[in-house]
Design a protein around this motif. Structure first.
Motif, PDB file in Angstrom:
ATOM      1  N   ILE A 149       0.731  -1.186   0.007  1.00  0.00           N
ATOM      2  CA  ILE A 149       0.128  -0.013  -0.005  1.00  0.00           C
ATOM      3  C   ILE A 149       0.836   1.134  -0.002  1.00  0.00           C
ATOM      4  CG2 ILE A 149      -1.726   1.399   1.167  1.00  0.00           C
ATOM      5  CD1 ILE A 149      -2.852  -1.392  -0.061  1.00  0.00           C
ATOM      6  N   ALA A 150       1.884   1.222   0.742  1.00  0.00           N
ATOM      7  CA  ALA A 150       2.822   2.367   0.647  1.00  0.00           C
ATOM      8  C   ALA A 150       3.504   2.664  -0.799  1.00  0.00           C
ATOM      9  CB  ALA A 150       3.996   2.049   1.906  1.00  0.00           C
ATOM     10  N   GLU A 151       3.751   1.784  -1.458  1.00  0.00           N
ATOM     11  CA  GLU A 151       4.228   1.841  -2.895  1.00  0.00           C
ATOM     12  C   GLU A 151       2.935   2.389  -3.570  1.00  0.00           C
ATOM     13  OE1 GLU A 151       5.659  -0.794  -6.753  1.00  0.00           O
ATOM     14  OE2 GLU A 151       5.511  -1.867  -4.802  1.00  0.00           O
ATOM     15  N   LEU A 152       1.758   2.163  -3.239  1.00  0.00           N
ATOM     16  CA  LEU A 152       0.699   2.650  -4.174  1.00  0.00           C
ATOM     17  C   LEU A 152       0.665   4.217  -3.843  1.00  0.00           C
ATOM     18  CD1 LEU A 152      -2.014  -0.272  -4.330  1.00  0.00           C
ATOM     19  CD2 LEU A 152       0.173   0.429  -6.031  1.00  0.00           C
TER      20      LEU A 152
ATOM     21  N   PHE B  11       4.708   2.313  10.846  1.00  0.00           N
ATOM     22  CA  PHE B  11       5.485   1.983   9.599  1.00  0.00           C
ATOM     23  C   PHE B  11       5.143   3.302   8.519  1.00  0.00           C
ATOM     24  CE2 PHE B  11       4.941   0.394   5.383  1.00  0.00           C
ATOM     25  CZ  PHE B  11       5.932  -1.061   5.187  1.00  0.00           C
ATOM     26  N   PHE B  12       4.008   3.684   8.473  1.00  0.00           N
ATOM     27  CA  PHE B  12       3.814   4.776   7.640  1.00  0.00           C
ATOM     28  C   PHE B  12       4.432   6.161   7.970  1.00  0.00           C
ATOM     29  CE2 PHE B  12       0.798   1.864   6.332  1.00  0.00           C
ATOM     30  CZ  PHE B  12       0.759   1.837   4.841  1.00  0.00           C
ATOM     31  N   ALA B  13       4.633   6.458   9.372  1.00  0.00           N
ATOM     32  CA  ALA B  13       5.235   7.766   9.565  1.00  0.00           C
ATOM     33  C   ALA B  13       6.698   7.665   9.331  1.00  0.00           C
ATOM     34  CB  ALA B  13       5.076   7.864  11.207  1.00  0.00           C
ATOM     35  N   ALA B  14       7.364   6.414   9.290  1.00  0.00           N
ATOM     36  CA  ALA B  14       8.677   6.193   9.207  1.00  0.00           C
ATOM     37  C   ALA B  14       9.018   6.372   7.684  1.00  0.00           C
ATOM     38  CB  ALA B  14       9.115   4.799   9.463  1.00  0.00           C
ATOM     39  N   ARG B  15       8.092   6.450   6.860  1.00  0.00           N
ATOM     40  CA  ARG B  15       8.086   6.559   5.218  1.00  0.00           C
ATOM     41  C   ARG B  15       7.562   8.038   4.871  1.00  0.00           C
ATOM     42  NH1 ARG B  15       8.352   1.805   6.987  1.00  0.00           N
ATOM     43  NH2 ARG B  15       9.202   0.278   5.819  1.00  0.00           N
ATOM     44  N   GLY B  16       7.272   8.923   6.002  1.00  0.00           N
ATOM     45  CA  GLY B  16       6.793  10.186   5.572  1.00  0.00           C
ATOM     46  C   GLY B  16       5.393  10.157   4.964  1.00  0.00           C
ATOM     47  N   LEU B  17       4.641   9.101   5.145  1.00  0.00           N
ATOM     48  CA  LEU B  17       3.294   8.937   4.464  1.00  0.00           C
ATOM     49  C   LEU B  17       2.216   8.947   5.581  1.00  0.00           C
ATOM     50  CD1 LEU B  17       4.021   5.875   2.204  1.00  0.00           C
ATOM     51  CD2 LEU B  17       3.723   8.381   1.547  1.00  0.00           C
ATOM     52  N   ARG B  18       0.940   9.509   5.137  1.00  0.00           N
ATOM     53  CA  ARG B  18      -0.337   9.376   6.055  1.00  0.00           C
ATOM     54  C   ARG B  18      -1.393   8.466   5.560  1.00  0.00           C
ATOM     55  NH1 ARG B  18      -3.904  14.442   8.673  1.00  0.00           N
ATOM     56  NH2 ARG B  18      -4.057  13.515  10.666  1.00  0.00           N
TER      57      ARG B  18
ATOM     58  N   LEU C 223      -1.396   8.417  10.975  1.00  0.00           N
ATOM     59  CA  LEU C 223      -2.761   7.974  10.457  1.00  0.00           C
ATOM     60  C   LEU C 223      -3.586   9.196  10.325  1.00  0.00           C
ATOM     61  CD1 LEU C 223      -2.837   4.739  12.734  1.00  0.00           C
ATOM     62  CD2 LEU C 223      -1.887   4.939  10.348  1.00  0.00           C
ATOM     63  N   ALA C 224      -4.587   9.033   9.576  1.00  0.00           N
ATOM     64  CA  ALA C 224      -5.878   9.984   9.610  1.00  0.00           C
ATOM     65  C   ALA C 224      -7.110   9.281   9.493  1.00  0.00           C
ATOM     66  CB  ALA C 224      -5.657  10.821   8.316  1.00  0.00           C
TER      67      ALA C 224
END
Length: 405
Positions: free
Chosen positions: A113-116, A140-147, A182-183
């Motif tokens: 999902i992070a890739e997408l 997991f997602f915070a470490a990759r700069g994603l929300r 997360l949101a």
């Protein structure tokens, strides 16, 4: 003329456009009737839109990208899926909004999902129901700069996934708020696990509780978006969920999303029965869904009087919610169907590649005859096929529909 075989043309159930089902297609075959299919897509989209909601059909039913495309073109808000792998398959075929009605668990699935999510046009929402999952996803997602967009799943005692109490939902919302990765974008439930004599009242109570929780969360500023999503509905009780959401004005404060999936093909079994109940509850609906899905197969052997062996089995058709039912019979290569009542015959058992059928009096079968069979539970018929044949009223193949299981 070359004697080399065209292997693609003789794969199980493959029919190239222009082929005729009773002359040119290797059987058994998964068959979808265009007229019924198009009717079902229009019917459900109109029903949901007229209910003030949005439609995100559950794609796990068919995992057929050409059906996803038709559903989206007809007005679907997005596609519902069950897993990260399904999500990746749908994305690869152009789907850009996915509601994953399941928890995203495990680092390899999170990585998919992070890739997408590197594509800013991809709108993705998944479920959470436990603080452990919230903590893992947040890290997991915070470490990759994603929300990551998450929705709280609310369930019922003895059911499937989901928080089991309103207090658990509210506590989980606080845990999500503490995770920058997360949101919280909505709340979700699944009513299909509510059964029994009081199922109708139980589903209405569940839907009311879902809306009540959504209001509480919104009033406490738990959501990260102005108009959060509220979603439920499988393929049996969608009318009750739509009525409950509309009656409680859920669409006014929330984006109401319904998620039936099996409607696209419908069936001759459990969903046919469920649709009859919908029409009984809703006198304003003058016509319902039509069965669009069949499996076609040859009569393979007639070893004893009154007994036929059909060349289809557990590898070809669902059998968890009822055995296939014979509909029509054809002589190989000949249209239209023979007029005898083959529907009076009964499939009594299925093996891996064979079905046992009792032959009704007056039905004169011969080896090589072709019989169309209705099914019950389309999800577990679709997933046995790499391709399905979309046919017109003359049984000509219009499209070979690939699946992505």
């Amino acid at each position: 003329m070359s004697s080399a075989l065209n292997i693609a043309a003789v794969e199980k159930g493959t029919g190239q456009p222009g082929a005729n089902l009773v002359r040119d297609v290797s059987l058994p075959a998964l068959v979808l009737h265009r007229e019924a299919l198009e009717h079902n897509i229009r019917w459900m989209q109109a029903f949901v839109s007229n209910s003030g909601a949005e439609l995100a059909p559950h794609g796990k039913t068919s995992m057929t990208p050409s059906l996803f495309r038709r559903q989206l073109e007809a007005g679907a808000w997005g596609i519902t899926l069950a897993t990260a792998v399904q999500t990746r398959a749908a994305y690869a075929h152009g789907v850009r909004r996915v509601l994953m009605a399941n928890q995203l668990v495990g680092a390899p699935n999170m990585a998919l999902i992070a890739e997408l999510l590197a594509d800013p046009a991809f709108d993705f929402h998944c479920m959470v129901d436990h603080p452990d999952n919230v903590a893992d996803l947040g890290a997991f997602f915070a470490a990759r700069g994603l929300r990551l967009n998450v929705m709280i799943e609310y369930g019922v005692v003895g059911g499937r996934c989901g928080c089991r109490s309103e207090a658990e939902v509210l506590a989980l919302a606080e845990a999500i708020k503490a995770q920058p990765g997360l949101a919280l974008t909505g709340i979700e439930g699944y009513e299909g696990v509510i059964h029994g004599d009081q199922a109708v009242s139980g589903i209405r109570e569940f839907a009311a509780s879902l809306v009540r929780l959504a209001v509480q969360l919104q009033d406490s500023d738990a959501f990260a978006i102005a108009k959060p999503i509220i979603t439920a509905s499988g393929s049996a009780w969608y009318d009750l969920i739509a009525e409950s959401f509309e009656a409680q004005n859920a669409a006014g404060r929330f984006l109401s999303v319904l998620r039936p999936g099996s409607y696209v093909a419908h069936d001759h079994g459990i969903y046919k029965e469920a649709q009859c109940c919908v029409l009984d509850r809703r006198s304003d609906l003058h016509e319902g869904l039509r069965p669009a899905l069949e499996v076609w197969a040859h009569v393979q052997s007639l070893p004893e009087p009154g007994f036929a062996v059909i060349a289809l089995g557990k590898r070809d058709v669902a059998y968890d919610a009822g055995l296939p039912v014979p509909l029509l019979r054809y002589r190989a290569g000949v249209v239209p169907a023979i007029g005898d009542d083959v529907s009076a015959c009964t499939v009594t058992a299925v093996m891996d590649q064979h079905a046992f059928m009792t032959v009704a009096p007056g039905v004169q079968l011969r080896v090589g005859d072709i019989i169309s069979f209705g099914t019950s539970h389309p999800c577990l018929t679709f997933d046995k096929w790499r391709t399905g044949c979309l046919v017109d009223e003359q049984l000509n193949v219009i499209e070979s529909m690939e699946t992505c299981f």
